[in-house]
Enzyme design. Structure first.
Site, PDB file in Angstrom:
ATOM      1  N   HIS A 140      54.411 -63.239 -10.553  1.00  0.00           N
ATOM      2  CA  HIS A 140      55.289 -62.440  -9.699  1.00  0.00           C
ATOM      3  C   HIS A 140      55.189 -60.963 -10.081  1.00  0.00           C
ATOM      4  O   HIS A 140      54.998 -60.098  -9.227  1.00  0.00           O
ATOM      5  CB  HIS A 140      56.735 -62.932  -9.810  1.00  0.00           C
ATOM      6  CG  HIS A 140      57.745 -61.989  -9.233  1.00  0.00           C
ATOM      7  ND1 HIS A 140      57.859 -61.763  -7.879  1.00  0.00           N
ATOM      8  CD2 HIS A 140      58.677 -61.203  -9.824  1.00  0.00           C
ATOM      9  CE1 HIS A 140      58.828 -60.878  -7.668  1.00  0.00           C
ATOM     10  NE2 HIS A 140      59.337 -60.511  -8.825  1.00  0.00           N
ATOM     11  N   ASP A 155      39.338 -35.929   6.597  1.00  0.00           N
ATOM     12  CA  ASP A 155      39.360 -37.280   6.031  1.00  0.00           C
ATOM     13  C   ASP A 155      39.637 -37.132   4.547  1.00  0.00           C
ATOM     14  O   ASP A 155      39.950 -36.037   4.069  1.00  0.00           O
ATOM     15  CB  ASP A 155      38.011 -38.005   6.267  1.00  0.00           C
ATOM     16  CG  ASP A 155      38.184 -39.524   6.303  1.00  0.00           C
ATOM     17  OD1 ASP A 155      38.556 -40.078   5.256  1.00  0.00           O
ATOM     18  OD2 ASP A 155      37.982 -40.133   7.370  1.00  0.00           O
ATOM     19  N   TRP A 188      54.258 -60.218 -17.345  1.00  0.00           N
ATOM     20  CA  TRP A 188      53.393 -59.177 -16.779  1.00  0.00           C
ATOM     21  C   TRP A 188      53.076 -58.113 -17.823  1.00  0.00           C
ATOM     22  O   TRP A 188      52.149 -57.340 -17.642  1.00  0.00           O
ATOM     23  CB  TRP A 188      54.010 -58.550 -15.526  1.00  0.00           C
ATOM     24  CG  TRP A 188      54.905 -57.392 -15.787  1.00  0.00           C
ATOM     25  CD1 TRP A 188      56.239 -57.441 -16.070  1.00  0.00           C
ATOM     26  CD2 TRP A 188      54.549 -56.002 -15.797  1.00  0.00           C
ATOM     27  NE1 TRP A 188      56.726 -56.177 -16.263  1.00  0.00           N
ATOM     28  CE2 TRP A 188      55.707 -55.271 -16.103  1.00  0.00           C
ATOM     29  CE3 TRP A 188      53.359 -55.306 -15.578  1.00  0.00           C
ATOM     30  CZ2 TRP A 188      55.722 -53.881 -16.206  1.00  0.00           C
ATOM     31  CZ3 TRP A 188      53.383 -53.910 -15.687  1.00  0.00           C
ATOM     32  CH2 TRP A 188      54.551 -53.221 -15.987  1.00  0.00           C
ATOM     33  N   SER A 196      39.574 -49.661  -9.404  1.00  0.00           N
ATOM     34  CA  SER A 196      40.008 -49.325  -8.051  1.00  0.00           C
ATOM     35  C   SER A 196      41.021 -48.183  -8.066  1.00  0.00           C
ATOM     36  O   SER A 196      40.921 -47.223  -7.300  1.00  0.00           O
ATOM     37  CB  SER A 196      40.599 -50.579  -7.402  1.00  0.00           C
ATOM     38  OG  SER A 196      41.438 -50.240  -6.337  1.00  0.00           O
ATOM     39  N   SER A 197      42.007 -48.278  -8.965  1.00  0.00           N
ATOM     40  CA  SER A 197      43.042 -47.237  -9.026  1.00  0.00           C
ATOM     41  C   SER A 197      42.466 -45.893  -9.431  1.00  0.00           C
ATOM     42  O   SER A 197      42.853 -44.853  -8.888  1.00  0.00           O
ATOM     43  CB  SER A 197      44.102 -47.602 -10.062  1.00  0.00           C
ATOM     44  OG  SER A 197      44.910 -48.609  -9.595  1.00  0.00           O
ATOM     45  N   HIS A 199      54.942 -46.966 -19.307  1.00  0.00           N
ATOM     46  CA  HIS A 199      56.001 -46.098 -18.822  1.00  0.00           C
ATOM     47  C   HIS A 199      55.524 -45.149 -17.732  1.00  0.00           C
ATOM     48  O   HIS A 199      56.157 -45.077 -16.684  1.00  0.00           O
ATOM     49  CB  HIS A 199      56.770 -45.373 -19.923  1.00  0.00           C
ATOM     50  CG  HIS A 199      57.989 -44.769 -19.316  1.00  0.00           C
ATOM     51  ND1 HIS A 199      59.135 -45.481 -19.102  1.00  0.00           N
ATOM     52  CD2 HIS A 199      58.168 -43.577 -18.718  1.00  0.00           C
ATOM     53  CE1 HIS A 199      59.987 -44.730 -18.421  1.00  0.00           C
ATOM     54  NE2 HIS A 199      59.426 -43.580 -18.187  1.00  0.00           N
ATOM     55  N   GLU A 259      53.352 -45.784 -15.732  1.00  0.00           N
ATOM     56  CA  GLU A 259      53.174 -46.681 -14.590  1.00  0.00           C
ATOM     57  C   GLU A 259      54.439 -46.755 -13.732  1.00  0.00           C
ATOM     58  O   GLU A 259      54.353 -46.790 -12.502  1.00  0.00           O
ATOM     59  CB  GLU A 259      52.779 -48.074 -15.094  1.00  0.00           C
ATOM     60  CG  GLU A 259      52.841 -49.184 -14.061  1.00  0.00           C
ATOM     61  CD  GLU A 259      51.760 -49.095 -12.997  1.00  0.00           C
ATOM     62  OE1 GLU A 259      50.809 -48.322 -13.200  1.00  0.00           O
ATOM     63  OE2 GLU A 259      51.885 -49.789 -11.979  1.00  0.00           O
ATOM     64  N   TYR A 283      56.510 -44.467 -13.184  1.00  0.00           N
ATOM     65  CA  TYR A 283      56.575 -43.251 -12.362  1.00  0.00           C
ATOM     66  C   TYR A 283      55.473 -43.233 -11.329  1.00  0.00           C
ATOM     67  O   TYR A 283      55.628 -42.658 -10.249  1.00  0.00           O
ATOM     68  CB  TYR A 283      56.559 -41.993 -13.240  1.00  0.00           C
ATOM     69  CG  TYR A 283      57.813 -41.948 -14.059  1.00  0.00           C
ATOM     70  CD1 TYR A 283      59.046 -41.991 -13.415  1.00  0.00           C
ATOM     71  CD2 TYR A 283      57.788 -41.952 -15.431  1.00  0.00           C
ATOM     72  CE1 TYR A 283      60.210 -42.028 -14.132  1.00  0.00           C
ATOM     73  CE2 TYR A 283      58.951 -41.983 -16.162  1.00  0.00           C
ATOM     74  CZ  TYR A 283      60.162 -42.025 -15.511  1.00  0.00           C
ATOM     75  OH  TYR A 283      61.314 -42.069 -16.226  1.00  0.00           O
ATOM     76  N   SER A 324      61.764 -37.658   0.317  1.00  0.00           N
ATOM     77  CA  SER A 324      61.862 -36.212   0.522  1.00  0.00           C
ATOM     78  C   SER A 324      61.290 -35.780   1.864  1.00  0.00           C
ATOM     79  O   SER A 324      61.567 -34.668   2.318  1.00  0.00           O
ATOM     80  CB  SER A 324      61.125 -35.468  -0.598  1.00  0.00           C
ATOM     81  OG  SER A 324      61.633 -35.846  -1.851  1.00  0.00           O
ATOM     82  N   HIS A 344      60.679 -46.522 -25.849  1.00  0.00           N
ATOM     83  CA  HIS A 344      62.028 -46.996 -25.516  1.00  0.00           C
ATOM     84  C   HIS A 344      62.004 -48.459 -25.049  1.00  0.00           C
ATOM     85  O   HIS A 344      63.055 -49.058 -24.882  1.00  0.00           O
ATOM     86  CB  HIS A 344      62.728 -46.099 -24.489  1.00  0.00           C
ATOM     87  CG  HIS A 344      62.029 -45.992 -23.167  1.00  0.00           C
ATOM     88  ND1 HIS A 344      62.058 -44.845 -22.412  1.00  0.00           N
ATOM     89  CD2 HIS A 344      61.287 -46.875 -22.453  1.00  0.00           C
ATOM     90  CE1 HIS A 344      61.369 -45.039 -21.313  1.00  0.00           C
ATOM     91  NE2 HIS A 344      60.895 -46.263 -21.306  1.00  0.00           N
ATOM     92  N   HIS A 345      60.802 -48.993 -24.845  1.00  0.00           N
ATOM     93  CA  HIS A 345      60.698 -50.428 -24.534  1.00  0.00           C
ATOM     94  C   HIS A 345      60.652 -51.262 -25.805  1.00  0.00           C
ATOM     95  O   HIS A 345      60.548 -52.477 -25.743  1.00  0.00           O
ATOM     96  CB  HIS A 345      59.434 -50.689 -23.716  1.00  0.00           C
ATOM     97  CG  HIS A 345      59.440 -49.990 -22.394  1.00  0.00           C
ATOM     98  ND1 HIS A 345      59.906 -50.575 -21.242  1.00  0.00           N
ATOM     99  CD2 HIS A 345      59.069 -48.733 -22.040  1.00  0.00           C
ATOM    100  CE1 HIS A 345      59.803 -49.719 -20.237  1.00  0.00           C
ATOM    101  NE2 HIS A 345      59.301 -48.595 -20.690  1.00  0.00           N
ATOM    102  N   THR A 372      65.467 -36.089 -12.888  1.00  0.00           N
ATOM    103  CA  THR A 372      65.783 -37.103 -11.888  1.00  0.00           C
ATOM    104  C   THR A 372      67.091 -36.751 -11.190  1.00  0.00           C
ATOM    105  O   THR A 372      67.221 -36.890  -9.972  1.00  0.00           O
ATOM    106  CB  THR A 372      65.883 -38.491 -12.549  1.00  0.00           C
ATOM    107  OG1 THR A 372      64.742 -38.673 -13.384  1.00  0.00           O
ATOM    108  CG2 THR A 372      65.920 -39.585 -11.511  1.00  0.00           C
ATOM    109  N   LYS A 402      66.623 -34.224  -8.534  1.00  0.00           N
ATOM    110  CA  LYS A 402      66.130 -34.789  -7.287  1.00  0.00           C
ATOM    111  C   LYS A 402      67.259 -35.415  -6.480  1.00  0.00           C
ATOM    112  O   LYS A 402      67.390 -35.170  -5.279  1.00  0.00           O
ATOM    113  CB  LYS A 402      65.063 -35.842  -7.573  1.00  0.00           C
ATOM    114  CG  LYS A 402      63.772 -35.213  -7.997  1.00  0.00           C
ATOM    115  CD  LYS A 402      62.729 -36.257  -8.254  1.00  0.00           C
ATOM    116  CE  LYS A 402      61.351 -35.660  -8.127  1.00  0.00           C
ATOM    117  NZ  LYS A 402      60.974 -35.308  -6.752  1.00  0.00           N
ATOM    118  N   ARG A 445      66.121 -63.077 -20.253  1.00  0.00           N
ATOM    119  CA  ARG A 445      65.202 -63.154 -19.122  1.00  0.00           C
ATOM    120  C   ARG A 445      64.109 -64.177 -19.414  1.00  0.00           C
ATOM    121  O   ARG A 445      63.972 -64.637 -20.543  1.00  0.00           O
ATOM    122  CB  ARG A 445      64.599 -61.777 -18.850  1.00  0.00           C
ATOM    123  CG  ARG A 445      63.755 -61.266 -19.990  1.00  0.00           C
ATOM    124  CD  ARG A 445      63.434 -59.789 -19.857  1.00  0.00           C
ATOM    125  NE  ARG A 445      62.372 -59.540 -18.896  1.00  0.00           N
ATOM    126  CZ  ARG A 445      61.582 -58.452 -18.943  1.00  0.00           C
ATOM    127  NH1 ARG A 445      61.749 -57.535 -19.878  1.00  0.00           N
ATOM    128  NH2 ARG A 445      60.651 -58.271 -18.039  1.00  0.00           N
TER     129      ARG A 445
HETATM  130 CU   LIG Z   1      59.811 -46.878 -19.821  1.00  0.00          CU
END
Ligand SMILES: [Cu+2]
Lengths: 518, 324
Positions: free
Chosen positions: A68, A97, A133, A161-162, A245, A247, A249, A260, A294-295, A320, A323, A442
């Site tokens: 998932h 293009d 994941w 690809s990315s 991290h 990722e 963002y 926006s 922080h993870h 943040t 924004k 979890r």
């Molecule tokens: Cu993070």
């Protein structure tokens, strides 16, 4: 140049170099993955509907949580925004293009076989990846199923690809802007994607490095993540989150860009604080490189590390907040209307802010010892990923669909989609905050009896949310097949930007000669 | 509509259709699928089983390389046919620069891992600080040194005495390849490799200067020397690996020293090979087909940027893997 229209049949899509064709393929592919990842989520919620094991084995449950996450992050959300970038960036900056059209096609066509392989691991001996994941070592090395090798090369392919997609976007934005389209005149969506592309080029190779180390540990006896040989499993977490991290963002910045674009349109006012939006986005990108641990508060870091990563993380709340206040101030005293895209954006601002606040709670190292690996974390990141990224993606589809296909979607059905999603989403994830605070971990298929009520609510919410996506699909297909034709260049009267100056539906080639931007 | 004539604007060339991407995608996928199957057969398979994994891998690889050849060839033909506007050429420049940046970040992951094991994980395993409190229980007697000649597993007397998960035997090397002291420096291959690579960066630059002056002969000569130096580097690296395996008892799985040593130098060596092939292609283009003009020589320029990047990585390796 040769033919002006698209070729016919299947080969049109296989051989295309057109940014609109490729954008369309990305969008459909990501929706297919959204359905697949959603099906996995439905299995998870069905199992958690009540305590005890009723539908799946624990081993299969682990495969479901893993698949998932992987499918949603790498297959649904990221490609959906790349699709949007393909469609919109050339039209927004007045380019004919994307800068490197053939490579653009390659970036897309790597994805379908890769995800087909990833999904097929479910049917292989030993089962699909089951290590979450985040694929922490040693779960993903010493204890991994044999399919981990396919997973590793799958990550390499997605990364390639990315990276190619991002390099293309950077080259397009830097090199292909129409005369007069200075950086500080670019639409916010283009800005947020430029910064996102930079983040991708910076961190996808690091992820490739992490999986390569796993590959070596699994197959060649190296000891990157093995203390017995002088390595450290915690090293895996550092490298993973150095990617992980930024990722988040990578996922949310394009969503910021979409919001926006849409909020000013339906507030009939220019975006408040454009410059500060640009600087806030850049600050968030910079900070994203220095907060990864922080993870890992509970993994046993030195106290100086805990403090550094805690304060750096809390700093992110500042840009943040800039924004969020800018979006609200844009709406302030605007002549607002509430069409479906706007509803999704307002939903985004509310719910993303909830996710942001729980993020601040999680950033506090001492408090995180309580929340860590609990359902509170699950609730937090789904507020950001679903109500953030997916809501903004839904908004984007409704907002630009008339421009894409020259037909108007059904407003009533769109609004129904929003409200059912909104209710279903909150019913799914709001109770999970309480579950986490009460101590439910979890990634478990069974739970203690006192968690039953909130889990049942959560599962019902998930089924509602899932069903609302079928409505979304139906509405989009109905629009394309039988929607009310519209040829107005400007679908929305408050809309600004070059994409609203081209005919509707947008012709196959736009801006073969650049427009003049004042 | 295409074909608008706008005098102060060149048309940006967008190829209408191309089969290159789908070929590249499917062949790359086949290659990696085959590679994964080969590895799985080797690690998890039954001994002596018959599979066609190698066949899949090799077919994929050959077709992928062929696709790349056709792709680059076509790009060169288009450019020489004058289809590329200056704007499109600049897109290629940007593309190459960011590709090199992504390579820098790939190496950063491995240098970061080296820094982490040397400065944090190693001392912790030997009992330093708060994080090392479990040393008495898990790895009693383990002392941290770099290069790590004795792994934690060695220190406790082998995998049998290990109370943590068994990941297999992880024994340290017999000898290492770090700086051997001034008296032995004459036999130390990495020093020669450093001199060779730095020289090759200079010769690549001289070739570029010759190209800018339109001096075809000088360009061919110095580019040829650069390629030769690159191949010499690869040969010495091969000798070093041979020495490590045959004489030094230093293997890829010789604990974290062997791991970081071979992964860092190995990926670097792989990139040197790629860079040398790129330069060789440019040399062939220049000598055989007289490609490149002082104004238009992106293929040459991109390859030489790549070469300088590979060189800079080596300097980092020489410092952090061999000397410090
Ligand atoms: Cu993070």
């Amino acid at each position: 140049m040769g033919a002006h229209g698209p070729a016919k049949g299947l080969m049109r899509w296989v051989t295309t170099t057109n940014h609109k064709d490729i954008g369309t393929m990305y969008l459909w592919f990501s929706f297919a993955m959204f359905i697949l990842g959603g099906a996995f989520a439905m299995i998870i919620r069905a199992e958690l509907f009540q305590p005890g094991l009723q539908i799946v084995e624990p081993e299969f449950f682990n495969q479901m949580t893993t698949m998932h996450g992987l499918v949603m992050v790498f297959g649904a959300i990221m490609p959906s925004f790349v699709g949007l970038a393909n469609w919109m960036i050339p039209m927004m900056i007045g380019a004919p293009d994307m800068a490197l059209p053939r490579m653009n096609n390659l970036s897309f066509w790597i994805l379908p076989p890769t995800f087909a392989l990833l999904a097929s691991t479910l049917f292989m001996e030993g089962g699909a990846p089951n290590f979450g994941w985040t694929f922490y070592a040693p779960l993903s090395t010493t204890y991994a199923p044999d399919t981990v090798t396919f997973f590793i090369f799958g990550v390499h392919l997605m990364g390639a690809s990315s990276i190619m997609g991002s390099i293309n976007i950077i080259a397009t934005v830097v090199n292909m802007r129409a005369p007069g389209m200075t950086y500080m005149k670019m639409p916010m969506f283009v800005w947020t994607w430029l910064i996102t592309a930079f983040l991708l080029v910076a961190v996808m190779p690091v992820l490739a490095g992490a999986v390569t180390m796993m590959l070596m540990d699994v197959h060649f006896g190296t000891s990157f993540f093995s203390a017995a040989g002088g390595g450290d499993p915690v090293l895996f977490q550092h490298i993973f989150w150095f990617f992980g991290h930024p990722e988040v963002y990578i996922i949310i910045l394009p969503a910021f860009g979409v919001v926006s674009q849409i909020i000013p349109t339906f507030s009939r006012k220019p975006l408040f604080g454009y410059d500060s939006m640009v600087y806030a986005t850049a600050s968030i990108a910079f900070l994203s490189f220095i907060v990864w641990a922080h993870h890992m508060y509970t993994v046993g870091m030195p106290i100086a590390g805990e403090l550094f990563f805690m304060y750096a993380t809390m700093l992110i709340a500042v840009p943040t907040g800039v924004k969020v206040f800018n979006w609200i101030t844009t709406m302030w005293k605007g002549a607002m209307t509430f069409e479906t895209p706007m509803l999704f954006c307002i939903g985004f601002v509310f719910l993303f802010t909830v996710g942001g606040f729980t993020g601040v709670m999680l950033s506090l190292a001492p408090a995180d010892f309580q929340y860590h690996d609990s359902y509170f974390v699950v609730a937090h990141f789904h507020y950001v990923m679903v109500a953030g990224a997916v809501f903004s993606m839904s908004a984007a589809v409704y907002y630009w669909l008339p421009k894409w296909c020259g037909k108007m979607y059904d407003e009533t059905m769109g609004k129904a989609h929003f409200w059912i999603s909104f209710i279903g989403f909150n019913l799914t994830f709001f109770p999970q905050h309480f579950l986490g605070l009460a101590g439910m971990p979890r990634r478990i298929p069974d739970y203690a009896l006192q968690f039953t009520d909130f889990n049942t609510m959560s599962s019902i919410g998930a089924f509602i949310y899932g069903a609302s996506q079928i409505l979304f699909l139906f509405n989009v297909i109905r629009t394309i097949v039988a929607g009310k034709p519209t040829s107005e260049e400007k679908t929305w009267d408050g809309a600004e930007g070059l994409e609203w100056t081209v005919p509707t539906p947008a012709p196959y080639h736009t801006f073969t000669t650049p427009p003049d931007v004042k | 509509m295409a074909g608008h004539s706008n005098t102060d604007y060149e048309t940006y060339y967008v190829p209408e259709q191309s089969k290159l991407a789908i070929w590249a995608s499917l062949t790359l996928f086949t290659t990696l699928f085959g590679a994964a199957s080969v590895l799985n057969d080797q690690t998890f398979g039954e001994p002596g089983q018959e599979t066609n994994s190698w066949f899949i891998f090799l077919v994929g690889l050959v077709l992928f390389l062929a696709t790349l050849f056709v792709w680059f060839r076509q790009t060169i033909i288009e450019n020489r046919a004058g289809m590329n506007s200056s704007q499109l050429k600049h897109s290629y420049v940007i593309g190459m620069q960011w590709f090199i940046f992504s390579e820098v970040m790939f190496f950063a992951a491995f240098f970061g891992a080296l820094w982490y094991v040397r400065n944090l994980a190693g001392p912790w395993l030997a009992g330093e600080g708060e994080a090392g409190r479990m040393n008495d229980l898990l790895w009693p007697g383990f002392e941290y040194t770099w290069p790590m000649m004795e792994t934690p597993q060695d220190a406790i007397g082998g995998v049998g005495n290990q109370i943590t998960a068994n990941n297999g035997v992880m024994t340290g090397p017999e000898r290492n390849l770090s700086f051997p002291g001034w008296s032995n420096v004459g036999h130390w291959l990495p020093l020669y490799n450093t001199i060779i690579l730095i020289t090759s960066s200079v010769t690549a630059h001289i070739a570029h200067l010759a190209l800018l002056k339109g001096n075809r002969k000088g360009q061919n000569l110095w580019l040829g020397i650069t390629v030769a130096l690159g191949l010499a580097f690869v040969y010495l690296q091969y000798l070093e690996y041979h020495e490590a395996y045959v004489e030094y008892g230093l293997f890829l799985n010789s604990g974290i020293y062997g791991t970081t040593f071979f992964m860092l130098t190995g990926f670097h060596g792989f990139h040197v090979c790629m860079g040398a092939i790129m330069l060789l292609v440019q040399w062939l283009r220049s000598t055989r087909s007289s490609h490149f003009t002082p104004e238009d020589h992106f293929g040459f320029e991109a390859s030489s940027w790549y070469w300088h990047f590979v060189d800079v990585v080596w300097v980092g390796l020489f410092l952090f893997v061999y000397i410090l």
